[in-house]
Design a protein around this motif. Sequence first.
Motif, PDB file in Angstrom:
ATOM      1  N   UNK A   1       0.837  -1.212   0.000  1.00  0.00           N
ATOM      2  CA  UNK A   1       0.000   0.000   0.000  1.00  0.00           C
ATOM      3  C   UNK A   1       0.864   1.250   0.000  1.00  0.00           C
ATOM      4  N   UNK A   2       1.912   1.231   0.806  1.00  0.00           N
ATOM      5  CA  UNK A   2       2.797   2.404   0.871  1.00  0.00           C
ATOM      6  C   UNK A   2       3.507   2.620  -0.464  1.00  0.00           C
ATOM      7  N   UNK A   3       4.045   1.550  -1.047  1.00  0.00           N
ATOM      8  CA  UNK A   3       4.765   1.684  -2.311  1.00  0.00           C
ATOM      9  C   UNK A   3       3.846   2.162  -3.430  1.00  0.00           C
TER      10      UNK A   3
ATOM     11  N   UNK B   1      14.778   2.384  -3.152  1.00  0.00           N
ATOM     12  CA  UNK B   1      14.530   2.815  -4.533  1.00  0.00           C
ATOM     13  C   UNK B   1      15.654   2.280  -5.405  1.00  0.00           C
ATOM     14  N   UNK B   2      15.301   1.591  -6.488  1.00  0.00           N
ATOM     15  CA  UNK B   2      16.318   1.090  -7.409  1.00  0.00           C
ATOM     16  C   UNK B   2      16.320   1.942  -8.677  1.00  0.00           C
ATOM     17  N   UNK B   3      17.516   2.120  -9.237  1.00  0.00           N
ATOM     18  CA  UNK B   3      17.726   2.937 -10.427  1.00  0.00           C
ATOM     19  C   UNK B   3      18.274   2.053 -11.549  1.00  0.00           C
ATOM     20  N   UNK B   4      18.007   2.451 -12.790  1.00  0.00           N
ATOM     21  CA  UNK B   4      18.522   1.658 -13.916  1.00  0.00           C
ATOM     22  C   UNK B   4      19.839   2.215 -14.452  1.00  0.00           C
TER      23      UNK B   4
ATOM     24  N   UNK C   1       8.619  -2.992  -7.548  1.00  0.00           N
ATOM     25  CA  UNK C   1       8.730  -4.424  -7.781  1.00  0.00           C
ATOM     26  C   UNK C   1       9.566  -5.028  -6.671  1.00  0.00           C
ATOM     27  N   UNK C   2       9.169  -6.213  -6.215  1.00  0.00           N
ATOM     28  CA  UNK C   2       9.938  -6.953  -5.192  1.00  0.00           C
ATOM     29  C   UNK C   2      10.200  -6.128  -3.933  1.00  0.00           C
ATOM     30  N   UNK C   3       9.179  -5.369  -3.522  1.00  0.00           N
ATOM     31  CA  UNK C   3       9.301  -4.592  -2.305  1.00  0.00           C
ATOM     32  C   UNK C   3      10.137  -3.336  -2.428  1.00  0.00           C
ATOM     33  N   UNK C   4      10.522  -2.961  -3.642  1.00  0.00           N
ATOM     34  CA  UNK C   4      11.331  -1.764  -3.855  1.00  0.00           C
ATOM     35  C   UNK C   4      10.659  -0.831  -4.840  1.00  0.00           C
ATOM     36  N   UNK C   5      10.842   0.468  -4.611  1.00  0.00           N
ATOM     37  CA  UNK C   5      10.396   1.451  -5.594  1.00  0.00           C
ATOM     38  C   UNK C   5      11.348   1.471  -6.778  1.00  0.00           C
ATOM     39  N   UNK C   6      10.819   1.846  -7.949  1.00  0.00           N
ATOM     40  CA  UNK C   6      11.615   1.932  -9.155  1.00  0.00           C
ATOM     41  C   UNK C   6      11.602   3.359  -9.656  1.00  0.00           C
ATOM     42  N   UNK C   7      12.810   3.929  -9.812  1.00  0.00           N
ATOM     43  CA  UNK C   7      12.913   5.319 -10.271  1.00  0.00           C
ATOM     44  C   UNK C   7      13.237   5.359 -11.770  1.00  0.00           C
TER      45      UNK C   7
END
Length: 420
Positions: free
Chosen positions: A366-368, A394-397, A414-420
Motif C-alpha cells: 500500500x505504501x509503495x 529505490x532502485x535505479x537503472x 517491484x519486489x518490495x522496492x520502488x523503481x525510479x
Amino acid sequence: MTAQPPIFATLGCRLNAYETEAMKTLAEGAGVEGAVVVNTCAVTAEAVRKARQEIRRLRRENPEAKLIVTGCAAQTEPETFAGMAEVDLVVGNVEKMEPATWARLGPDFVGETERVQVDDIMSVTETAGHLIDGFGTRSRAYVQVQNGCDHRCTFCIIPYGRGNSRSVPAGVVVDQIKRLVDKGFNEVVLTGVDLTSWGADLPGEPRLGDLVMRILRLVPDLNRLRISSIDSIEADENLMLAIASEPRLMPHLHLSLQHGDDLILKRMKRRHLRDDAIAFCEEARKLRPGITFGADIIAGFPTETDAHFENSLKLVEDCDLTWLHVFPYSAREGTPAARIPQKVNGTIIKDRAARLREAGDAAVIRHLTAQVGQTHAVLMENPRMGRTEHFAEVVFDNDQTEGDIVSATIKGFANGQLVA
C-alpha cells in the motif's frame, strides 16, 4: 608468516554492528592477530541457537584461531558459551569495549587470560560514545547515544545483557556528528537500546527531543537525521516539535509496540495501552503528514488467545504501520514471562507470526503504491539503490554517486522496492 587480522561476525541489532566496529578499532590498536570474534544477540532463544551455530561454523573454518565470544548472549549466559569446546574466551558487553581486554590478547602479552571475563553489568553507571566516525555505508553513519534499559518488560532479557540505561552527553554526540558531516556523511542515525530514555541520567535530565533539536541547531550542514526504535509513550514535547517543524528529521519512526491487546500489554509490563499507540500515531501523522511507522510486534506471548492476537493484527491497520519486525515469542530463562504457563504451542505461534508478516507485506505494498508518481529525495547507499526519507528502497537503472542525495520520480515498484 603473514599476520592474520581478526575476523568479526555480528549477530543481532544495529547497536551490535556499531560495537563490532569499535572492537575492530580496539583490536587493531592492540595488534590482535589470528582471532575470530563473535558478537552475539540474546533477544530470542533462536538468536542464541544461531550464535552457537555460527561459532561452530567459524571454528570449522578457522581451526587454529583463538575464538572469542561476546555480546548480549555471552553476557546473559556465559556458561553456555564457556562450555562449548570451540570457544577459547567469553567476554562481557562492558569488557568488549575496554582497551585493556584487547591489550591482553595482543602479541606482546605474556601469561594466561581468564577464560570468562564477564562482570556484573548492572554495576555500570556510564557509557562512552565509541567514536566510530564513519560506521555504516558511505552515505549513512550511526551514532550510539545511549545503552542499557531501566525497564523490565516481562519477556525481555536485554537489560540483563546491556545493564541499566546510560546516556552519552549531548556535547560528545554533537561533536561526533560534526566530524561525520565534515567527512561527507549526508545522514546520521541515532541508536541506542532504549533511545527515548536518553538523558535521564544526565545533569538536568534532558530528553531525546532536546538532543534532536540541539543536533539540528548546532550542525546546520547535516542533511538528514534519523532516530531508530523509540518507545512512543516516552516521546517528549520537543521530539514532537521536531517531528512537526524539522524537515531534516526523517519522517520515519520505528516503534516498540510489542502487542495490540491491553491485557497482554499489562502482562508484558509495557507502559502503554493500545489506545496510547493509536493516539501517538494519529498525533505524529497530524504533525507530519505522510510519516511512516515501523513496529516490533511479538506473536504468541503466553496466554495470548485468538482474540488477543486479532487485536495485534488489527493494530497494523489502526496505527497504519508499514514496516513490521515480527518476533515469534520464545521463553528466555530468567525473565518473568518464562514462568507464565506457556499455553500457546509452537505451531500456533508460527501461524500467528506468518499472519502478522502477511499484514506487514500488504502494508508495504500500500505504501509503495502510494509513492508512484511522487518525487523523493533519495540517499544513495550504492550506485543503483538508495532510500527515501520514509526508508523505502529505490532502485535505479543507471549509476548514481554513492552517498549523494538525488531527486527521483517514482515510476513503479517491484519486489518490495520502488523503481525510479
